[in-house]
Scaffold this motif. Structure first.
Motif, mmCIF file in Angstrom:
data_model
loop_
_atom_site.group_PDB
_atom_site.id
_atom_site.type_symbol
_atom_site.label_atom_id
_atom_site.label_comp_id
_atom_site.label_asym_id
_atom_site.label_seq_id
_atom_site.Cartn_x
_atom_site.Cartn_y
_atom_site.Cartn_z
ATOM 1 N N ALA A 40 7.359 8.824 9.782
ATOM 2 C CA ALA A 40 7.017 8.674 11.082
ATOM 3 C C ALA A 40 7.549 7.850 11.491
ATOM 4 O O ALA A 40 7.144 6.380 11.240
ATOM 5 C CB ALA A 40 6.664 9.506 11.610
ATOM 6 N N ALA A 41 8.718 7.344 12.306
ATOM 7 C CA ALA A 41 8.654 6.075 12.820
ATOM 8 C C ALA A 41 7.732 5.438 13.190
ATOM 9 O O ALA A 41 7.498 4.825 13.475
ATOM 10 C CB ALA A 41 9.889 6.254 14.439
ATOM 11 N N VAL A 42 6.184 6.550 14.220
ATOM 12 C CA VAL A 42 4.990 5.723 14.878
ATOM 13 C C VAL A 42 4.174 5.130 13.506
ATOM 14 O O VAL A 42 3.693 4.570 14.599
ATOM 15 C CB VAL A 42 4.703 6.826 15.545
ATOM 16 N N TYR A 43 4.264 6.102 12.074
ATOM 17 C CA TYR A 43 3.550 4.906 11.797
ATOM 18 C C TYR A 43 3.900 3.988 10.806
ATOM 19 O O TYR A 43 2.594 3.186 9.974
ATOM 20 C CB TYR A 43 3.865 5.870 10.080
ATOM 21 N N ALA A 44 4.801 3.269 11.099
ATOM 22 C CA ALA A 44 5.222 1.746 10.756
ATOM 23 C C ALA A 44 5.406 1.309 9.541
ATOM 24 O O ALA A 44 5.517 0.612 9.195
ATOM 25 C CB ALA A 44 4.423 0.965 12.282
ATOM 26 N N ASN A 45 5.873 2.339 8.222
ATOM 27 C CA ASN A 45 5.831 1.885 7.487
ATOM 28 C C ASN A 45 7.164 2.952 6.157
ATOM 29 O O ASN A 45 7.011 2.738 5.117
ATOM 30 C CB ASN A 45 4.949 2.694 6.368
ATOM 31 N N GLU A 46 8.330 3.194 7.052
ATOM 32 C CA GLU A 46 9.299 3.263 6.553
ATOM 33 C C GLU A 46 10.435 2.705 6.434
ATOM 34 O O GLU A 46 10.406 2.813 4.720
ATOM 35 C CB GLU A 46 10.065 3.824 7.900
ATOM 36 N N SER A 47 10.156 1.280 6.147
ATOM 37 C CA SER A 47 10.747 0.660 5.338
ATOM 38 C C SER A 47 9.973 -0.414 3.824
ATOM 39 O O SER A 47 9.841 0.893 2.521
ATOM 40 C CB SER A 47 10.817 -1.103 6.085
ATOM 41 N N GLY A 48 8.956 0.283 3.964
ATOM 42 C CA GLY A 48 7.876 0.664 2.525
ATOM 43 C C GLY A 48 7.991 1.292 2.369
ATOM 44 O O GLY A 48 8.048 1.972 0.556
ATOM 45 N N VAL A 49 8.473 2.795 2.664
ATOM 46 C CA VAL A 49 8.330 4.150 2.126
ATOM 47 C C VAL A 49 9.926 3.890 1.391
ATOM 48 O O VAL A 49 9.790 4.764 -0.080
ATOM 49 C CB VAL A 49 8.390 5.436 3.524
ATOM 50 N N GLY A 50 11.100 4.094 2.604
ATOM 51 C CA GLY A 50 11.930 3.284 1.723
ATOM 52 C C GLY A 50 12.342 2.457 0.447
ATOM 53 O O GLY A 50 12.802 2.977 -0.530
ATOM 54 N N MET B 240 16.860 5.495 9.520
ATOM 55 C CA MET B 240 17.596 5.540 8.193
ATOM 56 C C MET B 240 17.582 3.779 7.694
ATOM 57 O O MET B 240 18.106 3.757 6.535
ATOM 58 C CB MET B 240 19.158 6.043 8.660
ATOM 59 N N GLU B 241 18.128 3.324 8.709
ATOM 60 C CA GLU B 241 18.532 1.685 8.216
ATOM 61 C C GLU B 241 16.687 1.233 7.587
ATOM 62 O O GLU B 241 17.060 0.465 6.381
ATOM 63 C CB GLU B 241 18.620 0.534 9.610
ATOM 64 N N LYS B 242 15.675 2.003 8.436
ATOM 65 C CA LYS B 242 14.634 1.159 7.653
ATOM 66 C C LYS B 242 14.167 1.884 6.254
ATOM 67 O O LYS B 242 13.660 1.052 5.129
ATOM 68 C CB LYS B 242 13.597 2.132 8.106
ATOM 69 N N LEU B 243 14.639 3.169 6.248
ATOM 70 C CA LEU B 243 14.307 3.816 4.640
ATOM 71 C C LEU B 243 15.004 3.530 4.390
ATOM 72 O O LEU B 243 14.965 3.450 2.599
ATOM 73 C CB LEU B 243 14.200 6.134 5.284
ATOM 74 N N GLY B 244 16.249 3.208 4.585
ATOM 75 C CA GLY B 244 17.499 2.267 3.449
ATOM 76 C C GLY B 244 18.473 3.665 2.730
ATOM 77 O O GLY B 244 18.612 3.841 1.686
ATOM 78 N N ILE C 253 10.540 4.689 -2.994
ATOM 79 C CA ILE C 253 12.311 5.537 -2.978
ATOM 80 C C ILE C 253 12.941 4.825 -3.851
ATOM 81 O O ILE C 253 13.292 5.605 -4.877
ATOM 82 C CB ILE C 253 12.572 6.450 -1.932
ATOM 83 N N ARG C 254 13.285 3.968 -3.964
ATOM 84 C CA ARG C 254 14.274 3.277 -4.420
ATOM 85 C C ARG C 254 13.459 2.638 -6.007
ATOM 86 O O ARG C 254 14.244 2.638 -6.804
ATOM 87 C CB ARG C 254 14.948 2.100 -4.568
ATOM 88 N N GLU C 255 12.514 2.303 -5.899
ATOM 89 C CA GLU C 255 11.799 2.022 -7.448
ATOM 90 C C GLU C 255 11.312 3.126 -8.351
ATOM 91 O O GLU C 255 9.956 3.006 -9.251
ATOM 92 C CB GLU C 255 10.785 0.779 -6.486
ATOM 93 N N CYS C 256 10.950 4.210 -7.608
ATOM 94 C CA CYS C 256 9.742 5.248 -8.101
ATOM 95 C C CYS C 256 10.829 5.994 -8.813
ATOM 96 O O CYS C 256 9.677 6.087 -9.829
ATOM 97 C CB CYS C 256 9.359 6.406 -7.315
ATOM 98 N N GLU D 39 0.951 -1.340 -0.377
ATOM 99 C CA GLU D 39 -0.957 -0.379 0.258
ATOM 100 C C GLU D 39 0.722 1.548 -0.170
ATOM 101 O O GLU D 39 0.834 2.163 -0.829
ATOM 102 C CB GLU D 39 -0.939 -0.455 0.949
ATOM 103 N N VAL D 40 1.703 1.352 0.949
ATOM 104 C CA VAL D 40 2.539 2.816 0.879
ATOM 105 C C VAL D 40 3.442 2.902 -0.241
ATOM 106 O O VAL D 40 4.103 3.845 -0.612
ATOM 107 C CB VAL D 40 3.387 2.705 1.883
ATOM 108 N N ILE D 41 3.567 1.897 -0.275
ATOM 109 C CA ILE D 41 5.399 1.109 -1.464
ATOM 110 C C ILE D 41 4.396 2.357 -2.860
ATOM 111 O O ILE D 41 4.999 2.901 -3.689
ATOM 112 C CB ILE D 41 5.434 -0.247 -2.048
ATOM 113 N N SER D 42 3.101 1.319 -2.752
ATOM 114 C CA SER D 42 2.318 2.170 -4.143
ATOM 115 C C SER D 42 2.030 3.283 -4.193
ATOM 116 O O SER D 42 1.951 4.246 -5.312
ATOM 117 C CB SER D 42 0.693 0.788 -4.535
ATOM 118 N N SER D 43 1.521 4.248 -3.055
ATOM 119 C CA SER D 43 1.500 5.614 -2.948
ATOM 120 C C SER D 43 2.279 6.430 -3.355
ATOM 121 O O SER D 43 2.523 6.961 -3.633
ATOM 122 C CB SER D 43 0.531 5.531 -1.267
#
Length: 276
Positions: A51-61, A98-102, A64-67, A32-36
């Motif tokens: 945000a860290a509390v959103y628990a979606n930093e990995s997907g955001v990262g 930063m690790e989650k976001l890559g 970013i890498r796939e955009c 969901e967040v990757i597609s967004s």
């Protein structure tokens, strides 16, 4: 005048920040967040706010890498959660994000809430990250005037951004004026009051007048008030619609109608009551 999705404001340290970004609060980690993120970048967005509390930093990262757009063309924000405040715990939490976001660096790091008594210690850690070049700009979120005055009394670095609840029912005029006076860029979260304004009669009238949606009217009002805005959506057509606000402008009388809707009413928590 802000006439294009690529237009940017210049923060108090010279860093450029897009006026419009994608918020990903409540977007599920994974597809969901990757597609967004990918849909937003395809629609012209270059700013993503998590945000860290959103628990979606990995997907955001991953998004970013796939955009398909180089990292340096993007502006990425994340935030430190309340329970991680403090000097050493902030530095550790930053590394975890930063690790989650890559990512090798962050564009903007925000203290998510002022809390009670740790934000000065936290700001010292933010200053270290900034001076080391790991973050291009540092700022705060949900800080009231008294929090900002207290923070600035002991630091040579003025926050670049203050991200706050801001919408036609909560215009926060004294806070906006204070931030402008001190060179702090205001950014709106929950600009649509979590959907509570979409049936407002006066906003619907303005929408009809301009051939736009109520959402587009509100987001345009944000920009013309000099407020960065990050509407949240996981639906591609909404992400595209939210960006379609650069081909019209609100007249002074339109702006006055919206300004007059203020009731100082919050949909989120009061920063003075979120104490830990």
């Amino acid at each position: 005048m802000i006439n294009h999705i690529s237009d940017k404001t210049v923060l108090n340290n010279g860093v450029e920040m897009p006026w419009l970004g994608l918020g990903v609060w409540k977007a599920e980690d994974g597809s969901e967040v990757i597609s967004s993120v990918k849909d937003a970048v395809a629609a012209g967005y270059r700013s993503i706010d998590t945000a860290a509390v959103y628990a979606n930093e990995s997907g955001v990262g991953q998004g970013i890498r796939e955009c398909g757009v180089p990292r340096e063309e993007l502006f990425i924000t994340t935030k430190l959660w309340n329970e991680k405040q403090g000097y050493e715990s902030t530095l550790k939490a930053f590394d975890e994000s930063m690790e989650k976001l890559g990512l090798d660096y962050l564009d903007l790091y925000l203290i998510h809430w002022p809390g009670k008594d740790k934000y000065k210690e936290t700001w010292r850690a933010f200053t270290k990250l900034y001076e080391e070049g790991r973050v291009r700009a540092i700022g705060v979120s949900n800080f009231q005037i008294h929090h900002l005055e207290d923070l600035m009394a002991d630091s040579s670095i003025v926050p670049a951004v203050n991200q706050v609840e801001y919408h036609p029912k909560l215009t926060q005029r004294p806070l906006i004026d204070f931030c402008k006076k001190h060179g702090i860029q205001v950014e709106a979260w929950s600009p649509l009051m979590q959907g509570k304004l979409l049936d407002h009669p006066e906003l619907k009238e303005l929408a009809a007048k301009h051939g736009k949606s109520v959402t587009q009217i509100i987001l345009r009002w944000d920009l013309q008030n000099g407020v960065v805005t990050i509407p949240k959506s996981v639906k591609k057509h909404r992400i595209v619609e939210n960006a379609n606000i650069f081909d019209f402008s609100l007249a002074a009388e339109d702006m006055a109608v919206i300004d007059a809707l203020n009731e100082d009413s919050r949909v989120g928590s009061d920063p003075d009551s979120v104490i830990f």
